[in-house]
Design an enzyme around this catalytic site. Structure first.
Site, PDB file in Angstrom:
ATOM      1  N   SER A  83       0.840  -1.200   0.000  1.00  0.00           N
ATOM      2  CA  SER A  83       0.000   0.000   0.000  1.00  0.00           C
ATOM      3  C   SER A  83       0.878   1.255   0.000  1.00  0.00           C
ATOM      4  O   SER A  83       1.737   1.404  -0.865  1.00  0.00           O
ATOM      5  CB  SER A  83      -0.963  -0.045   1.183  1.00  0.00           C
ATOM      6  OG  SER A  83      -1.955   0.944   1.071  1.00  0.00           O
TER       7      SER A  83
ATOM      8  N   ASP B 161      -9.476  -4.603  -5.088  1.00  0.00           N
ATOM      9  CA  ASP B 161      -8.806  -3.468  -4.432  1.00  0.00           C
ATOM     10  C   ASP B 161      -9.037  -2.205  -5.241  1.00  0.00           C
ATOM     11  O   ASP B 161      -8.802  -2.180  -6.454  1.00  0.00           O
ATOM     12  CB  ASP B 161      -7.311  -3.767  -4.306  1.00  0.00           C
ATOM     13  CG  ASP B 161      -6.522  -2.621  -3.694  1.00  0.00           C
ATOM     14  OD1 ASP B 161      -7.140  -1.761  -3.030  1.00  0.00           O
ATOM     15  OD2 ASP B 161      -5.290  -2.611  -3.861  1.00  0.00           O
TER      16      ASP B 161
ATOM     17  N   HIS C 261      -8.151  -5.051  -0.557  1.00  0.00           N
ATOM     18  CA  HIS C 261      -6.938  -4.352  -0.138  1.00  0.00           C
ATOM     19  C   HIS C 261      -6.378  -4.993   1.132  1.00  0.00           C
ATOM     20  O   HIS C 261      -7.105  -5.259   2.085  1.00  0.00           O
ATOM     21  CB  HIS C 261      -7.237  -2.875   0.108  1.00  0.00           C
ATOM     22  CG  HIS C 261      -6.014  -2.039   0.279  1.00  0.00           C
ATOM     23  ND1 HIS C 261      -5.122  -1.815  -0.748  1.00  0.00           N
ATOM     24  CD2 HIS C 261      -5.511  -1.380   1.361  1.00  0.00           C
ATOM     25  CE1 HIS C 261      -4.136  -1.052  -0.319  1.00  0.00           C
ATOM     26  NE2 HIS C 261      -4.344  -0.784   0.969  1.00  0.00           N
TER      27      HIS C 261
END
Length: 333
Positions: free
Chosen positions: A171, A277, A307
């Protein structure tokens, strides 16, 4: 209208993004009150304990309160004639604004990485926004890599093969890893004897003022809705910047032009994402950018998965770590 206000006005029916993460923004002094306490794990380097991986915390910059948690497979520490191991420098996610290398979810993943790959892992505690807006985290990444080359830490000196280093993140951590890779490639001589062989970018966090298809399709997903990603960028970017700032938008600034150095140095890049995601289209854009610039990029996209799915799905974590291991040792996954 400021970035802060415009993001809140766009918040969808998921709710107030600050309430979702139990955050209170203090505009007078540009700080956050973080009311959620995430589980954390203390390190342990006790060889007598029946654990697979040892860990300890080491200071990088005392003034900035940055440090790294090192992970070392216990079997290597016990071996009389141990081999030198790859070094994986890991940057955690959570949107630049929350999270710590001590959080249990990141600690446990790094344990699995160190144990499965048989590597030393350095998980970095970097400064968070908005108290320290970007490029603070990028600067901390560079300082960490420089620190590795100069550190007298026993584990690094005894167990690390400095010519076999990888920079990894998930991320926002993948965004930090990407920037670190670009910057080190431009100043490679300053980081001797450290040699970065690969970048491992898991669900990288990028964006722009123009919405991607996955942002529109998944704007109300419960894991990472669009109002939250907007809030994260508002808090992380320099004050007054939009999502078309070079720290956020892949196609702005000099970053695309720097990729030729990644190509020249033969650094491979893994870009990994999931169809569920909201960031998946940005990851695909990154792959395309790499391809257009001749970078050796490995594309790993799973149709399912949300995610940060690897933190609640052990099979996905195992698959991802297995893929990374196969790339490091050049074997079939």
């Amino acid at each position: 209208m400021s970035n802060q206000t415009s993001s809140q006005s766009e918040a969808n029916n998921i709710g107030n993004p600050y309430e979702l993460f139990k955050l209170v923004y203090n505009p007078n002094n540009q700080t956050l009150t973080r009311m959620l306490e995430y589980p954390f794990t203390s390190p342990t380097s006790d060889l007598t304990l029946p654990i697979s991986v040892l860990s300890k915390d080491v200071t990088i910059n005392q003034i900035n309160n940055t440090w790294a948690r090192l992970f070392l497979p216990r079997r290597i520490a016990l071996a009389p004639n141990h081999k030198k191991l790859p070094l994986i420098v890991f940057f955690h996610g959570s949107g630049f604004i929350i999270g710590s290398a001590s959080n249990t979810m990141f600690h446990d993943l790094c344990v699995e990485i160190a144990d499965t790959i048989e590597a030393v892992v350095a998980s970095v505690e970097y400064r968070l926004a908005p108290e320290h807006r970007l490029p603070a985290a990028f600067d901390d990444a560079m300082e960490t890599l420089s620190w590795v080359t100069k550190s007298q830490d026993e584990w690094l000196i005894r167990y690390v093969d400095y010519s076999n280093c990888y920079v990894m993140g998930n991320s926002a951590g993948a965004t930090i890893a990407y920037q670190a890779g670009l910057n080190v490639a431009e100043e490679v001589d300053d980081f001797e004897p450290l040699k970065i062989r690969g970048l491992i970018l898991r669900q990288p966090f990028f964006g722009g003022t123009k919405r991607s298809e996955s942002e529109l399709r998944l704007m109300n997903n419960k894991v990472l809705p669009l109002c939250v990603t907007d809030m994260l960028w508002d808090l992380a970017l320099p004050i007054g910047a939009t999502r078309d700032h070079e720290y956020c938008n892949l196609f702005v600034g000099n970053a695309p032009k720097k990729l030729y150095k990644i190509k020249e140095l033969g650094i491979w890049v893994l870009v990994s994402g999931n169809g569920g995601d909201i960031l998946v289209d940005c990851a695909k854009d990154l792959v395309q950018l790499m391809v257009e610039n001749g970078v050796n990029v490995v594309s790993d996209f799973q149709e399912e998965g949300h995610h940060e799915v690897e933190y609640d799905d052990p099979l996905e974590a195992k698959r991802l770590i297995g893929l990374v291991k196969s790339l490091i040792f050049n074997i079939d996954a």
